[in-house]
Design an enzyme around this catalytic site. Structure first.
Site, PDB file in Angstrom:
ATOM      1  N   ASP A 277       0.823  -1.214   0.000  1.00  0.00           N
ATOM      2  CA  ASP A 277       0.000   0.000   0.000  1.00  0.00           C
ATOM      3  C   ASP A 277       0.857   1.265   0.000  1.00  0.00           C
ATOM      4  O   ASP A 277       0.480   2.277  -0.588  1.00  0.00           O
ATOM      5  CB  ASP A 277      -0.932   0.001   1.214  1.00  0.00           C
ATOM      6  CG  ASP A 277      -2.099  -0.963   1.040  1.00  0.00           C
ATOM      7  OD1 ASP A 277      -2.377  -1.363  -0.106  1.00  0.00           O
ATOM      8  OD2 ASP A 277      -2.740  -1.309   2.050  1.00  0.00           O
TER       9      ASP A 277
ATOM     10  N   ASP B 202      -3.995  12.191  22.002  1.00  0.00           N
ATOM     11  CA  ASP B 202      -2.729  11.975  21.297  1.00  0.00           C
ATOM     12  C   ASP B 202      -2.750  12.570  19.901  1.00  0.00           C
ATOM     13  O   ASP B 202      -1.709  12.653  19.248  1.00  0.00           O
ATOM     14  CB  ASP B 202      -2.429  10.479  21.202  1.00  0.00           C
ATOM     15  CG  ASP B 202      -1.912   9.899  22.505  1.00  0.00           C
ATOM     16  OD1 ASP B 202      -1.776  10.656  23.482  1.00  0.00           O
ATOM     17  OD2 ASP B 202      -1.648   8.678  22.544  1.00  0.00           O
TER      18      ASP B 202
ATOM     19  N   ALA C 265      -6.729   8.177  21.091  1.00  0.00           N
ATOM     20  CA  ALA C 265      -6.559   8.042  22.541  1.00  0.00           C
ATOM     21  C   ALA C 265      -7.001   9.300  23.288  1.00  0.00           C
ATOM     22  O   ALA C 265      -6.209   9.899  24.029  1.00  0.00           O
ATOM     23  CB  ALA C 265      -5.099   7.711  22.874  1.00  0.00           C
TER      24      ALA C 265
ATOM     25  N   ASN D 133       3.946  10.794   5.021  1.00  0.00           N
ATOM     26  CA  ASN D 133       5.135  11.489   4.531  1.00  0.00           C
ATOM     27  C   ASN D 133       5.821  12.267   5.650  1.00  0.00           C
ATOM     28  O   ASN D 133       5.354  12.304   6.786  1.00  0.00           O
ATOM     29  CB  ASN D 133       4.763  12.430   3.380  1.00  0.00           C
ATOM     30  CG  ASN D 133       4.372  11.667   2.136  1.00  0.00           C
ATOM     31  OD1 ASN D 133       4.928  10.608   1.845  1.00  0.00           O
ATOM     32  ND2 ASN D 133       3.411  12.185   1.394  1.00  0.00           N
TER      33      ASN D 133
END
Length: 285
Positions: A80, A178, A213, A246
């Site tokens: 992928d 998070d 989270a 990226n």
């Protein structure tokens, strides 16, 4: 460039999808190969393409210059991640993945089915689905696109970030968490899924916003429609923003990340053995 179809519910151009899958005739092809894939598999592919009378315009390894050659399809040998990189190099071309990775959800063929699968493709058995991309802006900078997701993440493992969320100009909530993931239907099967988000159908004109989270007793992912803009404002502490995995961009308190569904699409080819929901079943169930 922003297309004419934003907010429209009709039209079937590659930039306005997603619509029902279409079939594509293959006469000219390119091959994009991960360095991890052995040359023998490339030779297998070239042999069956040659037997079918398909002109191969180039065989390109990852990291080489732009390959927008006008091919009918690009065969992508890898996982992928390789498919995502190919989508940037061949931005308007149909991509057909041969899965040599771990998950391979974006792929349309398995290595063991290479000869028979490519034979079906040459005979007109290639279905193409246009998957809408995501557009992302930081502060007042340029809008950039992502095929899978934009991930806003805490920059230090022992910290959490505080994020203010607005949807189309309306204040919604503040979260200490998070981070957040904004994902396309294609990306809803990736990082967003592992964070507890739903799988969006391939033909859905929407994207999903998933908290990572969250420091809260109640939290739910949001499915947002075409034209709805998400605004994430960092209230405290630094974070990073990554598009499709990226190189991350560093952000600080007060910075704003905006996301919306793009008019641009990534074009993914599949055979009838590897349709969207069959891929879901084979990959995740």
């Amino acid at each position: 460039m922003r297309g004419p179809c934003r907010g429209s519910s009709v039209g079937a151009s590659p930039g306005c999808g997603p619509e029902a899958p279409t079939r594509v005739s293959v006469r000219r092809a390119a091959v994009y190969v991960s360095p991890k894939v052995g040359r023998e598999h490339v030779e297998r592919l070239l042999a069956v393409l040659g037997e079918g009378g398909v002109e191969v315009l180039e065989v390109r390894e990852e990291g080489e210059p732009n390959g927008d050659l006008g091919a009918d399809v690009v065969f992508v040998l890898g996982g992928d991640g390789t498919m995502l990189r190919a989508s940037r190099i061949y931005p308007r071309t149909v991509l057909l993945g041969v899965n040599f990775g771990r998950v391979g959800f974006m792929s349309g063929l398995l290595p063991e089915d290479l000869e028979s699968g490519v034979g079906k493709v040459i005979s007109g058995g290639l279905e193409v689905q246009d998957y809408r991309k995501l557009e992302v802006q930081v502060n007042e900078g340029e809008w950039r696109t992502a095929a899978n997701e934009a991930a806003l993440l805490k920059s230090q493992t022992h910290h959490i970030v505080s994020v203010s969320v607005r949807i189309s100009g309306e204040d919604l909530f503040d979260f200490r968490c998070d981070g957040f993931i904004a994902a396309t239907p294609l990306g809803s099967t990736a990082y967003a899924l592992s964070a507890g988000g739903p799988i969006l159908s391939a033909d859905t004109r929407s994207y999903v916003l998933v908290p990572i989270a969250p420091h809260a007793l109640v939290s739910r992912p949001l499915v947002l429609g075409e034209g709805q803009v998400t605004e994430l404002r960092l209230k405290e502490r630094a974070a990073v923003l990554s598009l499709d995995g990226n190189e991350p961009q560093r952000l600080g308190a007060g910075d704003v990340v905006r996301a919306r569904l793009s008019d641009e699409s990534v074009r993914i080819g599949r055979t009838d053995e590897w349709t969207w929901w069959r891929a879901v079943r084979r990959t995740f169930l």
